[in-house]
Enzyme design. Structure first.
Site, PDB file in Angstrom:
ATOM      1  N   ASN A 108       0.848  -1.193   0.000  1.00  0.00           N
ATOM      2  CA  ASN A 108       0.000   0.000   0.000  1.00  0.00           C
ATOM      3  C   ASN A 108       0.881   1.238   0.000  1.00  0.00           C
ATOM      4  OD1 ASN A 108      -2.836   1.038   0.316  1.00  0.00           O
ATOM      5  ND2 ASN A 108      -1.867   2.093   2.034  1.00  0.00           N
ATOM      6  N   GLU A 109       0.628   2.123  -0.922  1.00  0.00           N
ATOM      7  CA  GLU A 109       1.333   3.405  -0.973  1.00  0.00           C
ATOM      8  C   GLU A 109       2.807   3.276  -0.582  1.00  0.00           C
ATOM      9  OE1 GLU A 109      -0.979   6.309   1.235  1.00  0.00           O
ATOM     10  OE2 GLU A 109      -2.318   6.557  -0.466  1.00  0.00           O
ATOM     11  N   CYS A 153      19.613   1.945   7.128  1.00  0.00           N
ATOM     12  CA  CYS A 153      20.305   0.918   7.918  1.00  0.00           C
ATOM     13  C   CYS A 153      21.550   0.427   7.193  1.00  0.00           C
ATOM     14  CB  CYS A 153      19.360  -0.239   8.215  1.00  0.00           C
ATOM     15  SG  CYS A 153      19.125  -1.370   6.828  1.00  0.00           S
ATOM     16  N   GLU A 187      -8.382   4.946  -4.401  1.00  0.00           N
ATOM     17  CA  GLU A 187      -9.004   5.447  -3.175  1.00  0.00           C
ATOM     18  C   GLU A 187      -9.489   6.873  -3.409  1.00  0.00           C
ATOM     19  OE1 GLU A 187      -6.524   5.433   0.293  1.00  0.00           O
ATOM     20  OE2 GLU A 187      -5.636   3.492  -0.188  1.00  0.00           O
ATOM     21  N   PHE A 214     -12.733   8.813  12.076  1.00  0.00           N
ATOM     22  CA  PHE A 214     -13.582   9.879  11.544  1.00  0.00           C
ATOM     23  C   PHE A 214     -13.324  10.172  10.073  1.00  0.00           C
ATOM     24  CE2 PHE A 214     -13.672  10.990  16.187  1.00  0.00           C
ATOM     25  CZ  PHE A 214     -14.964  10.499  16.381  1.00  0.00           C
TER      26      PHE A 214
HETATM   27  C1  GLA Z   1      -4.166   6.604   2.232  1.00  0.00           C
HETATM   28  C2  GLA Z   1      -4.053   5.147   2.630  1.00  0.00           C
HETATM   29  C3  GLA Z   1      -5.293   4.597   3.260  1.00  0.00           C
HETATM   30  C4  GLA Z   1      -5.919   5.601   4.187  1.00  0.00           C
HETATM   31  C5  GLA Z   1      -6.215   6.860   3.420  1.00  0.00           C
HETATM   32  C6  GLA Z   1      -6.949   7.899   4.226  1.00  0.00           C
HETATM   33  O1  GLA Z   1      -4.462   6.811   0.928  1.00  0.00           O
HETATM   34  O2  GLA Z   1      -3.669   4.308   1.570  1.00  0.00           O
HETATM   35  O3  GLA Z   1      -4.950   3.424   3.966  1.00  0.00           O
HETATM   36  O4  GLA Z   1      -5.048   5.876   5.227  1.00  0.00           O
HETATM   37  O5  GLA Z   1      -5.006   7.406   2.996  1.00  0.00           O
HETATM   38  O6  GLA Z   1      -7.162   9.073   3.497  1.00  0.00           O
HETATM   39 ZN    ZN Z   2      17.293  -0.759   5.557  1.00  0.00          ZN
END
Ligand code: GLA
Ligand code: ZN
Length: 658
Positions: A146-147, A154, A304, A354
Site C-alpha cells: 500500500n502506498e 540501515c 481510493e 472519523f
Molecule cells: C491513504 C491510505 C489509506 C488511508 C487513506 C486515508 O491513501 O492508503 O490506507 O489511510 O489514505 O485518506
Molecule cells: Zn534498511
C-alpha cells in the site's frame, strides 16, 4: 461490453466478531452497485497471528460471499503494516532514519526494503495468499502493498546503495567526477566510504543526494518486484497494481509503472477550500489523473477517494450533495476505469475512525453518503461502455522525478522554494482551459505524435534529451521551454557554454542572468504582440536572456533588464519554439496556450463553454462537467449545478450517453 469498477478498501478483519456487520456489508454492496473491493490491505496480524501460524479461513469465507454477490477482488499483499511479533523478533525489519536511529514498532509503511528477513516473511505470506486464492475466479488483480514510500538508512541499505553505485559508475573516480567531489575535498577513495545523506554527515554533495533518491526509488521498486514475483511463482498470470499518491516525491512513478500491469492512485483533494472555486481544485486533481494515465499511457484506476470527509486534512469537510458523483466521474473522464473509496465501512477506533467511508457509524442506508454512493454505482453502470478507451495525443508536459529532485535540492537561485508543482499546474490549467488533451511524458519517451511539448522547469536535461528536442522542433513540433531549463546534466553538473544547453538556436535566446524574487515580489511585463494580456507580472525567477533571433511577445517593463524578452517565439526548421522567462499569474496561461495552440492544437469540445465547465475526452466520448454551483452552458447544452454529461461523438453530432 466494458466494466467500470466500483468499490472500496474492504477491511473485514476489523469486524470478524460481528457477523451481522459482515452480513450487512454484502447487502449494502449489492445496493451500492459495488463490483470490486481491495481486500486485506492491512490484515497481516489476522492472517499470521504468530510466526508461521497462518489463519486464512476467514478470508476464504469472505471471498466466497463477495463472489456470490458479484464482487471481484483486488487482493492485497499485507506488507504495508507488519505484526508486532515480527518487529520484536527481527529488529532489522524496522527502518533506520537519516539520523541513524532505528524506529520502534508502530505505524505503517516503515519497513526496510532491503532486509532479507522482511523479504522472506513477505514472500511467505504472499505465497500463502496466492496458493489459496490466486486462482479464485473473483480475484482479478493484486494490490501490491500500500502506498509504497519512505527510505531506510540501515547498514543493509548502505551496502545495497554502494553496490548500486558501483554498478552505475564502475569506478570510484567516475563517482567523484559525476559528483564534482573535489569541491571541499569530498573525494572518496573507496565505495565503502560512501554513506547515505545524513543531517550529521554529508548533505551538501548534490550528486550524492540525487543518486540516493534514485537508489531509494530503485530499491522500493525492487522490493515491489520481489513481492510480485513471489506471487507469480505460484500464479504466473497474476496481474498486479500499486496505489500511487498525490505529488509524491519518493518514487519515480514512470519507472515503477514499467513493472506493473495497472497504475492506480489515491485522490484526496481539499474540495470546498475557502476562496478556491471548485473547478480550480478540480484542475489540480485532473493533473494527477492525467499523470497516472500517462505513467502507462493506458487507463488507470482511482484506487481510493473519500465519499465524504478526509480526516487527516486541517479541517474535515463533507462533500456537498452531488459532489461525490461529480468528482468520481471526473476520474472516469480522465481515463480511470474505476471509482474506489477508502474505506468501505468507518472504523470504530484508531486514527481513521472519523475518515469518511461508504458505510458510516450509523450503519444506515438512508445516510446521505451511502445514497450518493448508490448514485455513483448507477452512473458507472450506465456509462460502462467508456471502459478501456484511451486518450488522444495532443499536448505533452515533460515530467521527470530526477529533475524535480535536482531542482529542489539545489542551493540557489531560490532556496525559499521553486514551486515545481505550481509551475506545472499553470501550464496544465492553461491547456486544460483551452480544452486540450494532456499527457505527461518522461524525457526518455518518444515525442512523436504530440503537437506540443512543454518543458516547465526542466532544469536537468541530458545531452540525449536536448538533441531529441531539437529534432522534434526541426521536424515541425511546437515546443515551450520555461526559465531555469536546460541548466544541468543528469548528475547535476552545470552545462558549460551557452544555455539552455543545445537549445539557444532552437529558442533564439541565450540565458544571461537569473533574478531570484522574494515571495510577493513582482516584475511588470508588457505585451509587444496581440493575443497575450497587455500587461502581466513576473515572479519567482526572472530570467534575463539575450535575443538571438527570436521574436519577443512580452518584454520586461522595469529593472535593469527592461526590454528583455519575458516571452518569445522562434522558428526553427519546420517548427516553433516558445520561451517563457518567468512565472506569470495564473490567468496568463489560458491566453498563452490559446496563442501557442492556434492552428496547432484541437479542443476536445470546440464550442463555447462557461468558466467552471471542464471538457475532456476518452475515445469517442466527451465528458462535460459543471463544477459551478449554478447552471452553466457548454455549446448547445445547459448543465445543472454539478452535473456531468457524457456524450458520444457520432457522424452527425453528439449522442447523450449519460
Ligand atoms: C491513504 C491510505 C489509506 C488511508 C487513506 C486515508 O491513501 O492508503 O490506507 O489511510 O489514505 O485518506
Ligand atoms: Zn534498511
Amino acid at each position: 461490453m466494458g466494466v467500470l469498477y466500483h468499490g472500496a478498501d474492504y477491511n473485514p478483519d476489523q469486524w470478524l466478531t460481528r457477523p451481522e456487520i459482515l452480513e450487512q456489508d454484502i447487502d449494502f454492496m449489492k445496493k451500492a452497485g459495488v463490483n470490486c473491493v481491495s481486500l486485506g490491505i492491512f490484515a497481516w496480524a489476522t492472517l499470521e497471528p504468530s510466526e508461521g501460524n497462518y489463519n486464512l479461513d476467514w478470508m476464504e469465507e469472505i471471498i466466497d460471499k463477495l463472489w456470490a454477490a458479484g464482487v471481484h477482488i483486488d487482493l492485497a499483499t499485507p506488507s504495508g503494516a507488519r505484526p508486532a511479533w515480527m518487529a520484536e523478533k527481527y529488529p532489522e525489519v524496522r527502518r533506520v532514519n537519516a539520523d541513524r536511529i532505528r524506529q520502534l514498532f508502530g505505524e505503517r509503511h516503515n519497513h526496510c526494503y532491503t532486509s532479507p528477513v522482511y523479504r522472506e516473511k513477505v514472500c511467505a505470506i504472499n505465497q500463502m495468499l496466492a496458493s489459496r486464492f490466486g486462482r479464485h475466479p473473483a480475484v482479478i488483480m493484486w494490490h501490491i502493498s500500500n502506498e509504497y514510500g519512505g527510505e531506510c538508512h540501515c547498514e543493509l541499505c548502505q551496502k545495497a546503495f554502494r553496490k548500486w553505485l558501483k554498478e552505475k559508475y564502475g569506478t570510484i573516480d567516475a563517482v567523484n567526477k559525476a559528483w564534482n567531489a573535489k569541491f571541499w575535498s569530498h573525494e572518496y577513495r573507496d565505495f565503502d566510504q560512501i554513506e547515505s545523506p545524513a543531517p550529521h554527515g554529508e548533505h551538501s554533495v548534490h550528486g550524492l543526494k540525487l543518486d540516493w533518491k534514485r537508489f531509494v526509488s530503485y530499491q522500493t521498486i525492487d522490493f515491489m518486484k520481489w513481492e510480485r514475483d513471489c506471487i507469480r511463482e505460484i500464479v504466473p498470470e497474476a496481474k498486479v497494481c500499486v496505489n500511487m499518491m498525490y505529488h509524491y516525491d519518493g518514487i519515480d512513478y514512470f519507472e515503477q509503472a514499467k513493472d506493473i500491469d495497472l497504475a492506480s492512485w489515491d485522490s484526496y483533494p481539499t474540495w470546498h477550500k475557502p476562496g478556491e472555486p471548485l473547478w480550480e481544485t478540480a484542475l489540480d486533481t485532473a493533473l494527477m489523473h492525467d499523470l497516472y494515465y500517462s505513467v502507462k499511457k493506458q487507463p488507470f484506476w482511482l484506487m481510493e477517494s473519500t465519499p465524504s470527509y478526509t480526516n487527516w486534512q486541517r479541517v474535515s469537510k463533507p462533500k456537498r450533495p452531488g459532489v461525490q458523483l461529480l468528482t468520481s466521474l471526473q476520474a472516469i473522464a480522465h481515463g480511470s476505469d474505476s471509482v474506489m473509496y477508502f474505506q468501505w465501512r468507518q472504523s470504530q477506533g484508531a486514527s481513521e475512525k472519523f475518515h469518511g467511508a461508504v458505510v458510516s457509524h450509523d450503519c444506515r442506508e438512508d445516510n446521505r453518503v451511502f445514497r450518493e454512493t448508490c448514485d455513483v454505482g448507477a452512473a458507472l453502470k450506465a456509462m460502462a461502455e467508456v471502459a478501456g478507451t484511451g486518450k488522444e495525443k495532443q499536448a505533452a508536459i515533460v515530467m521527470d522525478w530526477s529533475n524535480k529532485w535536482a531542482l529542489e535540492d539545489s542551493q540557489g537561485p531560490r532556496n525559499i522554494g521553486m514551486g515545481f508543482w505550481q509551475e506545472m499546474q499553470r501550464h496544465y490549467n492553461g491547456l486544460a482551459q483551452n480544452g486540450v488533451s494532456i499527457d505527461f511524458v518522461h524525457p526518455q519517451e518518444a515525442l512523436d505524435g504530440y503537437k506540443l511539448v512543454v518543458c516547465p522547469l526542466v532544469y536537468m536535461m541530458s545531452e540525449e534529451f536536448t538533441l531529441r528536442l531539437r529534432e522534434y522542433v526541426k521536424n515541425g513540433g511546437t515546443l515551450v521551454v520555461t526559465y531555469w531549463s536546460g541548466v544541468v546534466n543528469e548528475t547535476d553538473l552545470v552545462w558549460l557554454y551557452d544555455s539552455p544547453h543545445n537549445l539557444t538556436d532552437v529558442l533564439g535566446v541565450r540565458r544571461l542572468e537569473v533574478d531570484g524574487m522574494f515571495d510577493g515580489e513582482k516584475r511588470a511585463c508588457r505585451a509587444v504582440c496581440a493575443g497575450l494580456p497587455e500587461t502581466a507580472q513576473g515572479s519567482v525567477l526572472c530570467e534575463v536572456a539575450a535575443l538571438e533571433g527570436a521574436t519577443p511577445l512580452m518584454v520586461y517593463d522595469e529593472e535593469f533588464y527592461a526590454g528583455a524578452p519575458a516571452v518569445s517565439v522562434n522558428e526553427f526548421g519546420e517548427g516553433k519554439a516558445y520561451y517563457v522567462a518567468t512565472r506569470f499569474e495564473k490567468d496568463f496561461y489560458k491566453a498563452l496556450y490559446k496563442t501557442v495552440g492556434e492552428g496547432v492544437l484541437e479542443s476536445v469540445y470546440p464550442y463555447e463553454t462557461e468558466e467552471g465547465v471542464l471538457a475532456t475526452r476518452r475515445g469517442e466520448y466527451v465528458f462535460l462537467q459543471n463544477f459551478n454551483d449554478h447552471p452553466a452552458k457548454a455549446g448547445e447544452w445547459t448543465l445543472e449545478k454539478y452535473q456531468t454529461l457524457v456524450l458520444k461523438q457520432t457522424q452527425d453530432g453528439y449522442e447523450k450517453v449519460f
